[in-house]
Design an enzyme around this catalytic site. Structure first.
Site, PDB file in Angstrom:
ATOM      1  N   TYR A   1      -1.326  -8.224   7.264  1.00  0.00           N
ATOM      2  CA  TYR A   1      -2.396  -8.618   8.146  1.00  0.00           C
ATOM      3  C   TYR A   1      -2.189 -10.175   8.792  1.00  0.00           C
ATOM      4  O   TYR A   1      -3.435 -10.771   9.082  1.00  0.00           O
ATOM      5  CB  TYR A   1      -3.251  -7.774   7.203  1.00  0.00           C
ATOM      6  CG  TYR A   1      -4.067  -7.095   6.912  1.00  0.00           C
ATOM      7  CD1 TYR A   1      -3.067  -5.979   7.591  1.00  0.00           C
ATOM      8  CD2 TYR A   1      -5.326  -6.954   6.278  1.00  0.00           C
ATOM      9  CE1 TYR A   1      -4.265  -4.878   7.389  1.00  0.00           C
ATOM     10  CE2 TYR A   1      -6.312  -5.749   6.111  1.00  0.00           C
ATOM     11  CZ  TYR A   1      -4.913  -4.916   6.576  1.00  0.00           C
ATOM     12  OH  TYR A   1      -6.150  -2.999   6.534  1.00  0.00           O
TER      13      TYR A   1
ATOM     14  N   ASP B   1       0.774  -1.240  -0.051  1.00  0.00           N
ATOM     15  CA  ASP B   1       0.034  -0.219  -0.269  1.00  0.00           C
ATOM     16  C   ASP B   1       0.446   1.260   0.230  1.00  0.00           C
ATOM     17  O   ASP B   1       0.504   2.278  -0.751  1.00  0.00           O
ATOM     18  CB  ASP B   1      -0.652   0.029   1.210  1.00  0.00           C
ATOM     19  CG  ASP B   1      -1.686   1.221   1.587  1.00  0.00           C
ATOM     20  OD1 ASP B   1      -2.537   1.818   0.310  1.00  0.00           O
ATOM     21  OD2 ASP B   1      -2.764   1.272   2.213  1.00  0.00           O
TER      22      ASP B   1
END
Length: 172
Positions: A122, A35
């Site tokens: 994550y 990201d």
């Protein structure tokens, strides 16, 4: 002619495809890992465009222009945080891949590249995530005939080997 699925080891932000998929967080305002790299490479206009989208729920995806990237578009897909697999994580992960393919088809995107969504910060276990990615993309492109090539962009040689093995198994 069915779409080609293949794995590559590369920097996602340098790929010459119609769209790259961002492993985004739900704010869409940048973060670490893939990201952050995409936001840095695309420039500040990407952040401004993402602000206008108002976030994105887990399991969904939204589209922006690519700005300074070689890719014309960025599809921001929000995968789940791993909590052991009992909180709907596999379904949420599959959903974000399906939504990304659907957006690609709706916008005439013929070539796109995915990172390994949810496997970094994550914490989703890599091989189960890769299995879901391949199975979901294969099924989704079957009903999206305009898509010609999907790349699974891997960060390391070890990740590439997993994808190549799974793609080989899936083809037989």
């Amino acid at each position: 002619m069915p779409a080609t699925l293949r794995a590559v080891q590369a920097d996602l932000t340098t790929l010459q495809v119609d769209a790259i998929v961002n492993a985004a967080n739900s704010s869409l305002l940048g973060g670490g890992g893939v990201d952050g790299a995409i936001h840095r490479a695309a420039g500040p206009a990407l952040l401004e465009a993402c602000r206008l989208l108002g976030g994105c729920p887990t399991g969904d995806a939204k589209l922006t222009q690519g700005y300074r990237l070689p890719a014309r578009f960025v599809i921001h897909a929000v995968g789940p945080v791993w909590h052991g697999g009992e909180r709907g994580e596999p379904e949420q992960l599959a959903s974000c891949y399906r939504r990304a393919i659907k957006l690609a088809a709706q916008h005439g995107i013929r070539t796109l590249a995915f990172p390994a969504i949810s496997t970094g910060a994550y914490g989703y276990p890599f091989e189960p995530a890769a299995r879901i990615a391949i199975a979901t993309v294969r099924a989704a492109i079957y009903v999206s005939p305009g898509i010609r090539e999907v790349l699974f962009c891997c960060h390391s040689a070890e990740d590439l080997a997993v994808y190549e093995r799974l793609l080989g198994q899936a083809a037989t």
